[in-house]
Write a protein that holds these residues in place. Structure first.
Motif, PDB file in Angstrom:
ATOM      1  N   GLY A   1      82.233  36.877   4.956  1.00 53.47           N
ATOM      2  CA  GLY A   1      82.792  37.904   4.084  1.00 53.47           C
ATOM      3  C   GLY A   1      83.022  37.476   2.653  1.00 53.47           C
ATOM      4  O   GLY A   1      83.380  38.279   1.807  1.00 53.47           O
ATOM      5  N   SER A   2      82.813  36.181   2.338  1.00 49.84           N
ATOM      6  CA  SER A   2      83.128  35.740   0.977  1.00 49.84           C
ATOM      7  C   SER A   2      81.986  36.034   0.000  1.00 49.84           C
ATOM      8  O   SER A   2      82.193  36.057  -1.202  1.00 49.84           O
ATOM      9  CB  SER A   2      83.409  34.245   0.963  1.00 49.84           C
ATOM     10  N   MET A   3      80.802  36.243   0.489  1.00 52.79           N
ATOM     11  CA  MET A   3      79.596  36.471  -0.309  1.00 52.79           C
ATOM     12  C   MET A   3      79.312  35.270  -1.213  1.00 52.79           C
ATOM     13  O   MET A   3      78.615  35.387  -2.206  1.00 52.79           O
ATOM     14  CB  MET A   3      79.696  37.743  -1.174  1.00 52.79           C
TER      15      MET A   3
ATOM     16  N   LEU B   1      71.984  48.628   2.392  1.00 51.74           N
ATOM     17  CA  LEU B   1      72.944  48.785   3.498  1.00 51.74           C
ATOM     18  C   LEU B   1      72.607  47.854   4.648  1.00 51.74           C
ATOM     19  O   LEU B   1      73.464  47.421   5.394  1.00 51.74           O
ATOM     20  CB  LEU B   1      72.900  50.216   4.039  1.00 51.74           C
ATOM     21  N   MET B   2      71.316  47.556   4.776  1.00 52.07           N
ATOM     22  CA  MET B   2      70.877  46.680   5.864  1.00 52.07           C
ATOM     23  C   MET B   2      71.152  45.217   5.516  1.00 52.07           C
ATOM     24  O   MET B   2      71.602  44.442   6.359  1.00 52.07           O
ATOM     25  CB  MET B   2      69.377  46.919   6.071  1.00 52.07           C
ATOM     26  N   ILE B   3      70.907  44.852   4.265  1.00 51.90           N
ATOM     27  CA  ILE B   3      70.918  43.434   3.906  1.00 51.90           C
ATOM     28  C   ILE B   3      72.322  42.884   3.644  1.00 51.90           C
ATOM     29  O   ILE B   3      72.663  41.796   4.100  1.00 51.90           O
ATOM     30  CB  ILE B   3      69.988  43.205   2.697  1.00 51.90           C
ATOM     31  N   PHE B   4      73.168  43.622   2.925  1.00 47.32           N
ATOM     32  CA  PHE B   4      74.449  43.030   2.517  1.00 47.32           C
ATOM     33  C   PHE B   4      75.403  42.716   3.679  1.00 47.32           C
ATOM     34  O   PHE B   4      76.071  41.683   3.632  1.00 47.32           O
ATOM     35  CB  PHE B   4      75.092  43.842   1.392  1.00 47.32           C
ATOM     36  N   PRO B   5      75.447  43.547   4.734  1.00 43.24           N
ATOM     37  CA  PRO B   5      76.279  43.124   5.869  1.00 43.24           C
ATOM     38  C   PRO B   5      75.793  41.806   6.491  1.00 43.24           C
ATOM     39  O   PRO B   5      76.597  40.954   6.863  1.00 43.24           O
ATOM     40  CB  PRO B   5      76.139  44.277   6.864  1.00 43.24           C
TER      41      PRO B   5
ATOM     42  N   GLY C   1      80.473  43.156   2.871  1.00 38.58           N
ATOM     43  CA  GLY C   1      79.125  43.276   2.309  1.00 38.58           C
ATOM     44  C   GLY C   1      78.913  44.628   1.661  1.00 38.58           C
ATOM     45  O   GLY C   1      78.379  44.745   0.557  1.00 38.58           O
ATOM     46  N   ILE C   2      79.349  45.663   2.369  1.00 37.81           N
ATOM     47  CA  ILE C   2      79.172  47.017   1.846  1.00 37.81           C
ATOM     48  C   ILE C   2      79.970  47.186   0.543  1.00 37.81           C
ATOM     49  O   ILE C   2      79.506  47.800  -0.417  1.00 37.81           O
ATOM     50  CB  ILE C   2      79.629  48.073   2.892  1.00 37.81           C
ATOM     51  N   LYS C   3      81.168  46.596   0.533  1.00 35.76           N
ATOM     52  CA  LYS C   3      81.984  46.708  -0.681  1.00 35.76           C
ATOM     53  C   LYS C   3      81.304  46.034  -1.865  1.00 35.76           C
ATOM     54  O   LYS C   3      81.235  46.571  -2.963  1.00 35.76           O
ATOM     55  CB  LYS C   3      83.344  46.029  -0.450  1.00 35.76           C
TER      56      LYS C   3
END
Ligand code: PFF
Length: 465
Positions: A272-274, A260-264, A192-194
């Motif tokens: 992890g695939s988004m 930073l809170m939402i994407f993880p 997510g962070i990436k």
């Protein structure tokens, strides 16, 4: 008259109130998905540049005009001796009224989601399109939201706005840090962070630059006199330049932290695939309840309700500032007593927000209200999008361009410099020089260009980029 208008009691009180105005749905609802769509860190870099290079000088100008005149946006331009320019203030007040009319609807959804999640109703995410059509329910949440907003504003500057901001802003900060700490422990968090932060410059195009600019300006509550109004309650002891820098920094930090809170969370849901994640505005209302559900019944309720309460608090300090702008105008210019101005305005704005409430599927003609040209094609949009287009995408940049022109060429930068010198210790001359240069050249040109682009592209389909 100045004393009867009220004042912020403390320096930090003003900074928190103005940062509260800035930090809102724009930061937590809009910023993360704009980053996601606009090339991750590449968008963040653009956004930061615009906030500090373009928006900060406008913010200093607005606060200075307010503090110098101790008046609302219309009265302020009149008092500086240029009655015709009070049209800028009037435009701002109209923009504020229109923005609050639809902003309150979305704030009502956020609060409604808090109530649903507290009860463990995680299915609400999938039901979002139907949920927002339950107009009596969401309408009632809108009424609650507007009532709380009006209550705070009715208590005045120190006893209402400052006090509420001093409680809500630190709470919001603690909640956001707590949620980030938790979300980073989830599986897939790093993916997510990436996705959020690894820059992809190939995504940057004219449309992305345009939205980063618009987002920066909206997020900092500029162009409609909100900061002229708040500035009019600031004492002569305060350092305007430093306060403006702190407000800008707080706003961009909270926006950054929201991502930073939402994407993880999102990465966790999609392993992890988004993929399969609702992009756009649906990200928060459609995707996140499913994430909270997957955390289990107890933890899901705790984390989910903290999240939607945070969103509601962020919205509340913004709705307060949006309401304060027309209220200050009625109190100063029309000599209406604050409680009457507040409750009358709140009712009026709620009523003009009703078409925005109905235009989300409930009434067809308001749902498919007009064709707006976006990303190279005509898209059918609802009444809410129409009001947003007029008020925030068109009026705010026009207001910002006119405020800069006024400061640079009518009021003149030496008067601006005189005002910002009051209460300013350890001034850095280069900063003053930059502010002067920006309001004289950069801000009028760029903000004027955004306004013209909006009108030509969105309304007339003239593709600029
Ligand atoms: N800055 C707020 C947000 O980002 O949600 C919205 C806003 C509030 C815009 C107040 C303008 C304003 F005067």
């Amino acid at each position: 008259m100045a004393t009867s208008r009220g004042q912020f009691n403390t320096r930090i009180g003003f900074i928190l109130a103005a940062a509260g105005s800035a930090v809102g749905l724009g930061n937590i609802w809009k910023f993360p998905f704009e980053v996601g769509q606009g090339g991750g860190a590449a968008f963040v870099v653009l956004y930061l540049t615009f906030c500090f290079m373009l928006c900060f000088p406008v913010m200093v100008s607005e606060i200075a005009i307010g503090r110098k005149t101790q008046l609302n946006p219309v009265g302020a331009f009149k008092k500086l001796g240029h009655g015709n320019w009070s049209i800028i203030g009037l435009l701002g007040i109209i923009a504020g009224v229109l923005i609050l009319s639809f902003y309150n609807v979305v704030a009502g959804w956020a609060f409604g989601y808090f109530v649903e999640i507290v009860q463990g109703n995680f299915g609400i995410g999938e039901q979002f399109p139907e949920y927002i059509q339950q107009i009596f329910k969401v309408g009632a949440y809108g009424i609650i939201f507007m009532t709380v907003t009006a209550f705070i504003v009715s208590k005045g500057i120190a006893g209402g706005i400052e006090k509420a901001s001093k409680i809500l802003m630190p709470t919001l900060f603690i909640m956001i840090i707590g949620l980030i700490a938790y979300s980073l422990t989830l599986d897939g968090a790093m993916e997510g962070i990436k996705f959020y932060l690894v820059p992809d410059f190939s995504e940057i195009n004219g449309e992305v630059v345009y939205s980063a600019l618009g987002q920066a300006f909206f997020s900092l509550s500029l162009g409609m006199g909100a900061l002229i109004t708040y500035g009019s309650y600031v004492s002569k002891q305060q350092n305007i330049v430093r306060s403006a820098a702190l407000i800008t920094l707080t706003d961009v930090s909270i926006a950054f932290l929201a991502g930073l809170m939402i994407f993880p969370f999102v990465a966790y849901l999609s392993n992890g695939s988004m993929e399969g994640v609702a992009g756009g505005p649906g990200l928060i209302f459609m995707t996140l309840p499913g994430v909270f559900e997957s955390l289990g019944p107890t933890l899901g309720v705790v984390i989910g309700s903290v999240f939607f309460l945070l969103l509601s608090f962020a919205a509340l300090t913004s709705t307060v500032s949006l309401l304060e702008v027309p209220v200050a105008y009625l109190v100063d210019e029309k000599k209406i007593k604050r409680p009457y101005a507040v409750w009358g305005m709140a009712l009026f704005i709620f009523v003009i927000g009703i078409p925005s409430l109905l235009g989300n599927g409930y009434v067809e003609s308001l749902t498919s209200f007009m064709e707006i040209h976006k990303e190279g094609e005509w898209q059918t949009k609802g009444f809410m999008d129409f009001v947003e287009l007029i008020a925030s995408d068109t009026f705010l940049p026009i207001g910002g361009a006119l405020i800069s022109i006024f400061v640079a060429y009518v009021w003149k930068t030496n008067n601006l410099n005189e005002e910002i010198a009051i209460g300013r210790e350890n001034a850095i001359p280069l900063v003053t020089k930059y502010i002067n240069f920006a309001v004289s050249f950069i801000c009028p040109v760029i903000l004027g260009a955004i306004a013209i682009t909006t009108i030509l592209d969105r309304f007339f389909g003239v593709q600029i980029f």
